[in-house]
Design a protein around this motif. Structure first.
Motif, short mmCIF file in Angstrom:
data_model
loop_
_atom_site.label_atom_id
_atom_site.label_comp_id
_atom_site.label_asym_id
_atom_site.label_seq_id
_atom_site.Cartn_x
_atom_site.Cartn_y
_atom_site.Cartn_z
N VAL A 87 1.01 -1.35 0.03
CA VAL A 87 -0.01 0.01 -0.09
C VAL A 87 1.05 1.09 -0.10
O VAL A 87 2.14 1.20 0.29
CB VAL A 87 -0.95 -0.12 1.21
CG1 VAL A 87 -1.76 -1.22 1.30
CG2 VAL A 87 -0.21 0.03 2.51
N GLU A 88 0.20 2.46 -0.33
CA GLU A 88 0.95 3.47 -0.17
C GLU A 88 1.14 4.02 1.47
O GLU A 88 0.34 3.60 1.92
CB GLU A 88 0.35 4.93 -0.98
CG GLU A 88 0.12 4.47 -2.12
CD GLU A 88 1.51 4.85 -3.08
OE1 GLU A 88 2.39 5.13 -2.51
OE2 GLU A 88 1.67 4.19 -4.23
N PRO A 89 2.48 4.52 1.53
CA PRO A 89 2.66 4.90 3.20
C PRO A 89 1.67 5.97 3.72
O PRO A 89 1.49 6.78 2.98
CB PRO A 89 4.04 5.51 3.21
CG PRO A 89 4.27 5.76 1.78
CD PRO A 89 3.49 4.69 0.73
N PRO A 90 0.85 5.28 4.74
CA PRO A 90 -0.15 6.26 5.06
C PRO A 90 0.34 7.59 5.91
O PRO A 90 1.67 7.46 6.39
CB PRO A 90 -0.77 5.70 6.19
CG PRO A 90 -0.55 4.13 6.04
CD PRO A 90 0.69 4.22 5.33
N GLN A 126 9.62 -2.82 2.77
CA GLN A 126 9.74 -3.90 1.71
C GLN A 126 11.09 -4.63 2.23
O GLN A 126 12.05 -3.97 2.51
CB GLN A 126 9.58 -3.70 0.46
CG GLN A 126 8.26 -3.22 0.09
CD GLN A 126 8.09 -3.02 -1.50
OE1 GLN A 126 8.21 -3.87 -2.31
NE2 GLN A 126 7.64 -1.79 -1.86
N PRO A 127 11.11 -6.08 2.01
CA PRO A 127 12.38 -6.70 2.24
C PRO A 127 13.62 -6.31 1.10
O PRO A 127 13.24 -6.18 0.08
CB PRO A 127 12.11 -8.09 2.26
CG PRO A 127 10.61 -8.27 1.34
CD PRO A 127 10.08 -7.00 1.56
N GLU A 128 14.59 -6.26 1.69
CA GLU A 128 15.94 -6.05 0.88
C GLU A 128 16.08 -7.15 -0.30
O GLU A 128 16.07 -8.30 -0.02
CB GLU A 128 17.09 -5.87 1.85
CG GLU A 128 18.46 -5.15 1.01
CD GLU A 128 19.41 -4.96 1.90
OE1 GLU A 128 20.38 -4.36 1.43
OE2 GLU A 128 19.23 -5.26 2.96
N VAL A 181 12.65 -5.79 -4.01
CA VAL A 181 11.61 -4.49 -4.27
C VAL A 181 11.77 -4.23 -5.70
O VAL A 181 12.75 -4.01 -6.33
CB VAL A 181 12.09 -3.21 -3.38
CG1 VAL A 181 11.39 -2.04 -3.76
CG2 VAL A 181 12.23 -3.65 -2.14
N THR A 182 10.61 -4.24 -6.37
CA THR A 182 10.46 -3.86 -8.20
C THR A 182 10.35 -2.34 -8.11
O THR A 182 9.91 -1.55 -7.06
CB THR A 182 9.05 -4.60 -8.51
OG1 THR A 182 7.92 -4.21 -7.61
CG2 THR A 182 9.55 -6.22 -8.27
N LEU A 183 10.55 -1.92 -9.31
CA LEU A 183 10.57 -0.55 -9.46
C LEU A 183 9.13 -0.06 -9.48
O LEU A 183 8.91 1.29 -8.88
CB LEU A 183 11.06 -0.55 -11.13
CG LEU A 183 12.49 -0.66 -11.12
CD1 LEU A 183 12.83 -0.69 -12.73
CD2 LEU A 183 13.29 0.21 -10.44
N GLY A 190 7.99 2.76 -3.98
CA GLY A 190 7.69 3.76 -2.90
C GLY A 190 6.68 3.11 -1.85
O GLY A 190 6.18 3.75 -1.01
N LYS A 191 6.19 1.93 -2.30
CA LYS A 191 5.01 1.46 -1.13
C LYS A 191 5.63 0.80 -0.08
O LYS A 191 6.95 0.23 0.34
CB LYS A 191 4.18 0.33 -2.12
CG LYS A 191 3.51 1.21 -3.31
CD LYS A 191 2.72 0.07 -3.86
CE LYS A 191 1.63 0.73 -4.97
NZ LYS A 191 0.82 -0.29 -5.63
N VAL A 192 4.72 0.36 1.04
CA VAL A 192 5.14 -0.17 2.26
C VAL A 192 4.16 -1.64 2.27
O VAL A 192 3.34 -1.50 1.61
CB VAL A 192 4.92 0.72 3.45
CG1 VAL A 192 5.93 1.61 3.28
CG2 VAL A 192 3.70 1.03 3.74
N CYS A 193 4.59 -2.31 3.31
CA CYS A 193 3.82 -3.74 3.60
C CYS A 193 3.09 -3.42 4.49
O CYS A 193 3.28 -3.08 5.69
CB CYS A 193 4.79 -4.77 3.86
SG CYS A 193 6.14 -5.29 2.46
N LYS A 194 1.63 -3.56 4.47
CA LYS A 194 0.90 -3.62 5.44
C LYS A 194 0.33 -5.12 6.06
O LYS A 194 -0.13 -5.89 5.35
CB LYS A 194 -0.63 -3.00 5.18
CG LYS A 194 -1.65 -2.90 6.22
CD LYS A 194 -3.01 -2.33 6.02
CE LYS A 194 -3.89 -2.35 7.02
NZ LYS A 194 -5.38 -1.56 6.64
#
Length: 434
Positions: free
Chosen positions: A222-225, A316-318, A321-323, A327-331
Motif C-alpha cells: 500500500v501507499e505509506p499512510p 519491503q524486504p531488501e 523490491v520492484t521498480l 515507494g510502497k510499504v507492506c501492511k
C-alpha cells in the motif's frame, strides 16, 4: 524528542550507563524532582505525588521469608534487592541464579552503607600504596602542573600491538584493502549472503521464504499512510545442523524489527506459553512404559499463521523490491517473525484450530493437549513450532498428521529422534526411552 531536549538526553544517558539496574533507575528517576521541572514525571503523568516510603537502597542485602518451609529449615534466606515489579506490589530479589518477587523483607540498608564506606577506605589505601611504590609518577605529574604547555610538544605514544580483524565479522575479512571470502559463518546481512560462496543456496532460501509470504498472504503493498513510520525488516541467515554435525538446510528468514513497535499502537499483549521440558520428559516416560508411538512434526513458517488485530506497517524486504512498487510499504495481515505479538498470535491460532479437531487443553500445562476415545489415547505437545504426537493407535495418529498437514504447512520428521537439542534413543524391547 530527546534530541530536542538536553534534559531528556542527559536522563537517557544516565539510564543507559546503569546497565543491569536500568528498570530500577527509570523507576527511581520518574519519582525524583529536577532543577528544570518542578513536578516529578510520576506526578505529571498521574496527577498524584509519588510515595517514596517503600523505596530501598538498590543492591542491599535482605532477609526474605520462605514461602514453604519446614520446622527444621531456616525461616528466611539472604538475598539481594534488585528492583520493583510493575505488575504487583513488592520487590525483586536475587538469589542462587534466580530472580523472584516477594511482598516484603528485612532490608540490611545500614549494613550495606557501612560496608560500602569500608570498601572506599580500602580502595584509597591501595591507591596510596601504589603511589608510594612508583614515585616517578608523582614527579611527572608535578612537571605537567608547572608547565602545562609542554603537553603540546610531547610526542604521542602509539601501541605497537599487531591488530587483527575479530572473528565475529563472519566470512568478510579485510586484508590491505581487499576483501577475502572465508566460508566459516552465517552471513549477517543481505549483501554478505549474495557475496558468499553459498550465495545460490542463500538466495534459494530467501525466494522460498518470499513464496511462503505470498502463499499465506502475509501482507499487501500500500501507499505509506500519512504520519505513519513503518518498522524495518532484515534477513536472518542460519545453517541448520543435523545430528551428524553436517549442514542440513540453509535457512533465510525475514524478520521484522519489532523493537520499533509502540505499545498500545501496533501491539498490545505479547505473552505466549511454552511447554516445560519436564512435561516432555514425563510424557516420554509414559510413552515408554505403555509402548506408545512417539512421532514428530515441524510447522513451517509457524508465525505466519497468526492473525494480526493491529495495523502494522513494514518496509519491503531488501533484494525483493520492484521498480513499480518502490515507494510502497507492506501492511501486515498476519504475524511475522520479529513482531512482539508474533508468538502469541501463532499460539492462539494453533489452540483454536487443534481444539476444533477434538483435543482438550491441559489446564496446568497449556501447550499439552489430550484426546481420548474409548481405549484410544492421544497426546500432542507443542513447543513453538515443533510438535510431538504420542498415542497407542497408529491410524488415529496418522489422521492427526493428515489433519495438521491440511491445516498448516508441515514437515513430517517420522519417529521422534531429536528435540530441543536432545537426542532420543528408544529400546522398545526393554521399553526404555532416554
Amino acid at each position: 524528542m530527546p534530541r530536542w531536549s538536553g534534559f531528556s538526553e542527559r536522563r537517557n544517558r544516565t539510564l543507559l550507563d546503569m546497565g543491569h539496574a536500568l528498570e530500577t533507575s527509570a523507576f527511581t528517576l520518574n519519582r525524583v524532582p529536577s532543577k528544570s521541572v518542578q513536578k516529578t514525571p510520576h506526578e505529571m503523568w498521574t496527577g498524584r505525588c509519588p510515595n517514596m516510603s517503600f523505596m530501598k537502597i538498590w543492591g542491599c542485602k535482605a532477609y526474605v521469608k520462605h514461602q514453604m518451609s519446614t520446622k527444621i529449615e531456616p525461616k528466611s534466606e539472604k538475598c539481594t534487592f534488585v528492583g520493583y515489579p510493575k505488575e504487583t506490589k513488592g520487590y525483586y530479589f536475587y538469589n542462587e541464579n534466580k530472580v523472584f518477587v516477594a511482598r516484603t523483607g528485612v532490608f540490611l540498608e545500614k549494613e550495606f552503607l557501612t560496608n560500602s564506606g569500608k570498601g572506599r577506605n580500602i580502595e584509597l589505601k591501595e591507591v596510596q600504596q601504589q603511589q608510594d611504590i612508583e614515585p616517578e609518577v608523582e614527579e611527572i605529574c608535578q612537571v605537567i602542573e608547572e608547565n602545562p604547555t609542554d603537553l603540546e610538544t610531547q610526542p604521542l605514544r602509539r601501541s605497537t600491538r599487531e591488530c587483527h580483524e575479530p572473528e565475529r565479522y563472519g566470512f568478510l575479512v579485510k586484508t590491505h584493502g581487499d576483501v577475502i571470502l572465508v566460508d566459516q559463518d552465517e552471513p549477517k546481512t543481505y549483501q554478505e549472503a549474495v557475496a558468499s560462496p553459498d550465495s545460490e543456496k542463500w538466495l534459494e532460501s530467501m525466494r522460498s521464504e518470499m513464496d511462503s509470504m505470498s502463499d499465506n498472504q502475509v501482507w499487501t503493498l500500500v501507499e505509506p499512510p500519512e504520519g505513519i513510520k513503518p518498522i524495518g525488516c532484515k534477513w536472518v541467515f542460519k545453517k541448520k545442523i543435523g545430528m551428524d554435525g553436517n549442514v542440513q538446510t540453509y535457512k533465510g528468514r525475514l524478520v521484522a524489527k519489532g523493537f520499533r513497535q509502540i505499545h498500545g499502537v501496533d501491539y498490545d499483549e505479547t505473552f505466549s506459553p511454552v511447554v516445560m521440558f519436564k512435561s516432555i520428559r514425563i510424557l516420554l516416560v509414559v510413552a515408554a512404559f505403555h509402548d506408545y508411538e512417539i512421532w514428530q512434526m515441524d510447522v513451517k513458517t509457524a508465525f505466519l499463521n497468526g492473525k494480526l488485530e493491529e495495523d502494522v506497517y513494514m518496509t519491503q524486504p531488501e533484494g525483493f523490491v520492484t521498480l513499480e512498487n518502490a515507494g510502497k510499504v507492506c501492511k501486515l495481515q498476519r504475524s511475522i517473525y520479529g513482531l512482539k505479538q508474533a508468538s502469541r498470535s501463532w499460539n492462539l491460532r494453533f489452540n483454536e484450530a487443534i481444539q476444533e479437531f477434538g483435543f482438550n487443553r491441559n489446564e496446568d500445562e497449556p501447550c499439552v493437549y489430550k484426546k481420548f476415545s474409548g481405549s484410544i489415547v492421544s497426546f500432542l505437545i507443542l513447543y513453538v513450532d515443533e510438535i510431538l504426537i504420542i498415542g497407542n493407535d497408529i491410524p488415529t495418529l496418522q489422521s492427526i498428521k493428515t489433519w495438521l498437514s491440511s491445516y498448516f504447512s508441515m514437515k513430517d520428521s517420522g519417529e521422534a529422534a531429536y528435540i530441543l537439542g536432545v537426542k532420543i534413543y528408544r529400546d522398545r524391547s526393554r521399553r526404555d526411552t532416554f
